[in-house]
Design an enzyme around this catalytic site. Structure first.
Site, PDB file in Angstrom:
ATOM      1  N   TYR A 133       2.612  10.639  -5.058  1.00  0.00           N
ATOM      2  CA  TYR A 133       3.369   9.418  -4.751  1.00  0.00           C
ATOM      3  C   TYR A 133       4.656   9.235  -5.570  1.00  0.00           C
ATOM      4  O   TYR A 133       5.570   8.637  -4.854  1.00  0.00           O
ATOM      5  CB  TYR A 133       2.257   8.393  -5.502  1.00  0.00           C
ATOM      6  CG  TYR A 133       2.662   6.711  -5.200  1.00  0.00           C
ATOM      7  CD1 TYR A 133       2.460   6.216  -3.997  1.00  0.00           C
ATOM      8  CD2 TYR A 133       3.195   6.033  -6.240  1.00  0.00           C
ATOM      9  CE1 TYR A 133       2.868   5.104  -3.868  1.00  0.00           C
ATOM     10  CE2 TYR A 133       3.523   4.657  -6.139  1.00  0.00           C
ATOM     11  CZ  TYR A 133       3.337   4.015  -4.992  1.00  0.00           C
ATOM     12  OH  TYR A 133       3.386   2.702  -4.710  1.00  0.00           O
ATOM     13  N   LYS A 167       8.294   8.333  -3.667  1.00  0.00           N
ATOM     14  CA  LYS A 167       9.101   7.108  -4.100  1.00  0.00           C
ATOM     15  C   LYS A 167      10.709   7.409  -4.649  1.00  0.00           C
ATOM     16  O   LYS A 167      11.633   6.728  -4.331  1.00  0.00           O
ATOM     17  CB  LYS A 167       8.346   5.986  -5.089  1.00  0.00           C
ATOM     18  CG  LYS A 167       7.248   5.524  -4.137  1.00  0.00           C
ATOM     19  CD  LYS A 167       7.402   4.504  -3.165  1.00  0.00           C
ATOM     20  CE  LYS A 167       6.010   3.956  -2.495  1.00  0.00           C
ATOM     21  NZ  LYS A 167       6.388   3.130  -1.487  1.00  0.00           N
TER      22      LYS A 167
HETATM   23  P1  NAP Z   1      -1.528  -2.043   0.472  1.00  0.00           P
HETATM   24  O1  NAP Z   1      -2.381  -3.627   0.145  1.00  0.00           O
HETATM   25  O2  NAP Z   1      -2.464  -0.886   0.204  1.00  0.00           O
HETATM   26  O3  NAP Z   1      -1.310  -2.439   1.934  1.00  0.00           O
HETATM   27  C1  NAP Z   1      -0.402  -1.257   2.535  1.00  0.00           C
HETATM   28  C2  NAP Z   1      -0.017  -1.603   3.874  1.00  0.00           C
HETATM   29  O4  NAP Z   1       0.722  -0.293   4.291  1.00  0.00           O
HETATM   30  C3  NAP Z   1      -1.293  -1.907   4.673  1.00  0.00           C
HETATM   31  O5  NAP Z   1      -0.764  -3.104   5.645  1.00  0.00           O
HETATM   32  C4  NAP Z   1      -1.345  -0.648   5.593  1.00  0.00           C
HETATM   33  O6  NAP Z   1      -2.032  -1.085   6.607  1.00  0.00           O
HETATM   34  C5  NAP Z   1       0.144  -0.293   5.766  1.00  0.00           C
HETATM   35  N1  NAP Z   1       0.238   1.062   6.191  1.00  0.00           N
HETATM   36  C6  NAP Z   1      -0.113   2.278   5.472  1.00  0.00           C
HETATM   37  N2  NAP Z   1       0.103   3.307   6.365  1.00  0.00           N
HETATM   38  C7  NAP Z   1       0.749   2.785   7.409  1.00  0.00           C
HETATM   39  C8  NAP Z   1       1.051   3.399   8.597  1.00  0.00           C
HETATM   40  N3  NAP Z   1       1.273   4.819   8.709  1.00  0.00           N
HETATM   41  N4  NAP Z   1       1.866   2.521   9.372  1.00  0.00           N
HETATM   42  C9  NAP Z   1       1.598   1.355   9.333  1.00  0.00           C
HETATM   43  N5  NAP Z   1       1.407   0.620   8.321  1.00  0.00           N
HETATM   44  C10 NAP Z   1       0.872   1.557   7.294  1.00  0.00           C
HETATM   45  O7  NAP Z   1      -0.257  -2.030  -0.164  1.00  0.00           O
HETATM   46  P2  NAP Z   1       0.841  -2.980  -1.164  1.00  0.00           P
HETATM   47  O8  NAP Z   1       0.200  -3.132  -2.718  1.00  0.00           O
HETATM   48  O9  NAP Z   1       0.858  -4.334  -0.435  1.00  0.00           O
HETATM   49  O10 NAP Z   1       2.098  -2.066  -1.094  1.00  0.00           O
HETATM   50  C11 NAP Z   1       3.005  -2.361  -0.374  1.00  0.00           C
HETATM   51  C12 NAP Z   1       4.199  -1.349  -0.734  1.00  0.00           C
HETATM   52  O11 NAP Z   1       4.742  -1.753  -2.114  1.00  0.00           O
HETATM   53  C13 NAP Z   1       3.805  -0.013  -0.873  1.00  0.00           C
HETATM   54  O12 NAP Z   1       5.091   0.744   0.020  1.00  0.00           O
HETATM   55  C14 NAP Z   1       3.758   0.440  -2.140  1.00  0.00           C
HETATM   56  O13 NAP Z   1       3.977   1.821  -2.430  1.00  0.00           O
HETATM   57  C15 NAP Z   1       4.509  -0.332  -2.719  1.00  0.00           C
HETATM   58  N6  NAP Z   1       4.324  -0.798  -4.236  1.00  0.00           N
HETATM   59  C16 NAP Z   1       3.078  -1.460  -4.473  1.00  0.00           C
HETATM   60  C17 NAP Z   1       2.641  -1.612  -5.809  1.00  0.00           C
HETATM   61  C18 NAP Z   1       1.598  -2.657  -6.152  1.00  0.00           C
HETATM   62  O14 NAP Z   1       1.086  -2.707  -7.356  1.00  0.00           O
HETATM   63  N7  NAP Z   1       0.686  -2.982  -5.434  1.00  0.00           N
HETATM   64  C19 NAP Z   1       3.496  -1.316  -6.863  1.00  0.00           C
HETATM   65  C20 NAP Z   1       4.654  -0.600  -6.497  1.00  0.00           C
HETATM   66  C21 NAP Z   1       4.977  -0.391  -5.216  1.00  0.00           C
HETATM   67  P3  NAP Z   1      -3.589  -0.682   7.153  1.00  0.00           P
HETATM   68  O15 NAP Z   1      -4.298  -1.958   6.689  1.00  0.00           O
HETATM   69  O16 NAP Z   1      -3.594  -0.267   8.678  1.00  0.00           O
HETATM   70  O17 NAP Z   1      -4.068   0.658   6.197  1.00  0.00           O
END
Ligand code: NAP
Length: 245
Positions: free
Chosen positions: A168, A172
């Site tokens: 991961y 990034k």
């Molecule tokens: P999340 O709740 O797990 O949501 C991830 C989203 O990405 C879901 O809508 C998922 O769709 C979609 N996704 C995954 N693979 C996909 C694909 N092949 N095609 C299209 N959609 C896909 O994650 P989040 O926390 O909202 O994270 C959003 C972004 O922020 C990510 O890039 C993550 O790395 C980054 N981020 C998050 C955090 C945190 O603390 N949450 C911290 C740093 C960075 P499905 O519903 O179909 O699975």
């Protein structure tokens, strides 16, 4: 869509930070195209936003699928003739969660995580760039993570020093490198490209242990999507503050 309103594509918009980003952009008058792997999920999301008065359109888009990416470009070309804001939000976490897996990381895990978090972002952006160039002020936001900061990972005094999971974090860090390279390529255009760290946010990925609520977690993406002409490009930002690469 009003003639002068901006149009945004948010990938992975069916839940988490992506859904909230679409909502907050929509509340500011941006037309939002909410993309999800499954058409039903995209439609459900668009309907939810439309019920809140937001101009929203559903789009089926698995970012790792070459045909879906081409269809997305066709959709924007035919429906809007341009794309103003691309939020590369879709992302996947390590299958081991926050366990530090480094020398033992498998090829499958590397392939799975890099496919979504890096290769798909590069490919989708390549596909959509001709349409972003048609915008008077294109904005590209790459959802990175503080865990992609090589500078902080190398610093024993940093808060993330002990949080190392290579697949991961490496995906990034490479995404950050892409932000820098693309911003350089586009430096003589109105397009701005930045990496966003949303914070540690209570989503399925962030888990309930995260300190930040989702509305706060979407703020960095929204701010970078709506940057003015004097805003930064080629930067790594969290809530208005620069992070070290
Ligand atoms: P999340 O709740 O797990 O949501 C991830 C989203 O990405 C879901 O809508 C998922 O769709 C979609 N996704 C995954 N693979 C996909 C694909 N092949 N095609 C299209 N959609 C896909 O994650 P989040 O926390 O909202 O994270 C959003 C972004 O922020 C990510 O890039 C993550 O790395 C980054 N981020 C998050 C955090 C945190 O603390 N949450 C911290 C740093 C960075 P499905 O519903 O179909 O699975």
């Amino acid at each position: 869509m009003a003639q002068d309103s901006k149009v945004a594509l948010i990938t992975g918009a069916n839940r988490g930070i992506g859904l909230e980003t679409a909502k907050q952009l929509g509340e500011q008058g941006v037309t939002v195209v909410v993309a999800a792997r499954k058409l039903d999920a995209a439609k459900e999301t668009a309907d939810k936003l439309k019920a809140q008065g937001i101009d929203a359109y559903p789009l089926q888009l698995d970012v790792t699928n070459v045909g879906d990416r081409a269809a997305a470009a066709k959709f924007f070309a035919e429906k809007f003739g341009r794309l103003d804001i691309l939020i590369n939000n879709a992302g996947v976490a390590a299958s081991t969660g926050f366990e530090p897996v480094n020398s033992q990381v498998t090829d499958d895990e590397l392939e799975r995580i890099f496919s979504t978090n890096l290769f798909a972002v590069v490919a989708l952006t390549r596909e959509l760039l001709p349409l972003i160039k048609k915008s008077p002020a294109g904005r590209i936001v790459n959802l990175s993570s503080i865990l992609g900061s090589n500078g902080l990972h190398a610093d024993p005094a940093s808060p993330i020093y002990g949080f190392k999971s290579f697949a991961y974090d490496g995906s990034k860090a490479a995404l950050n490198s892409y932000t820098i390279h693309l911003a350089w390529e586009l430096k003589d255009t109105p397009i701005k490209v930045n990496s966003a760290h949303p914070g540690w946010v209570k989503t399925e990925m962030g888990t309930d242990a995260a300190p930040m609520e989702i509305p706060e977690g979407a703020k960095t993406s929204v701010a970078l999507a709506l940057l003015g002409a004097d805003g930064p490009s080629g930067r790594f930002i969290h809530l208005g503050q620069e992070l070290p690469w």
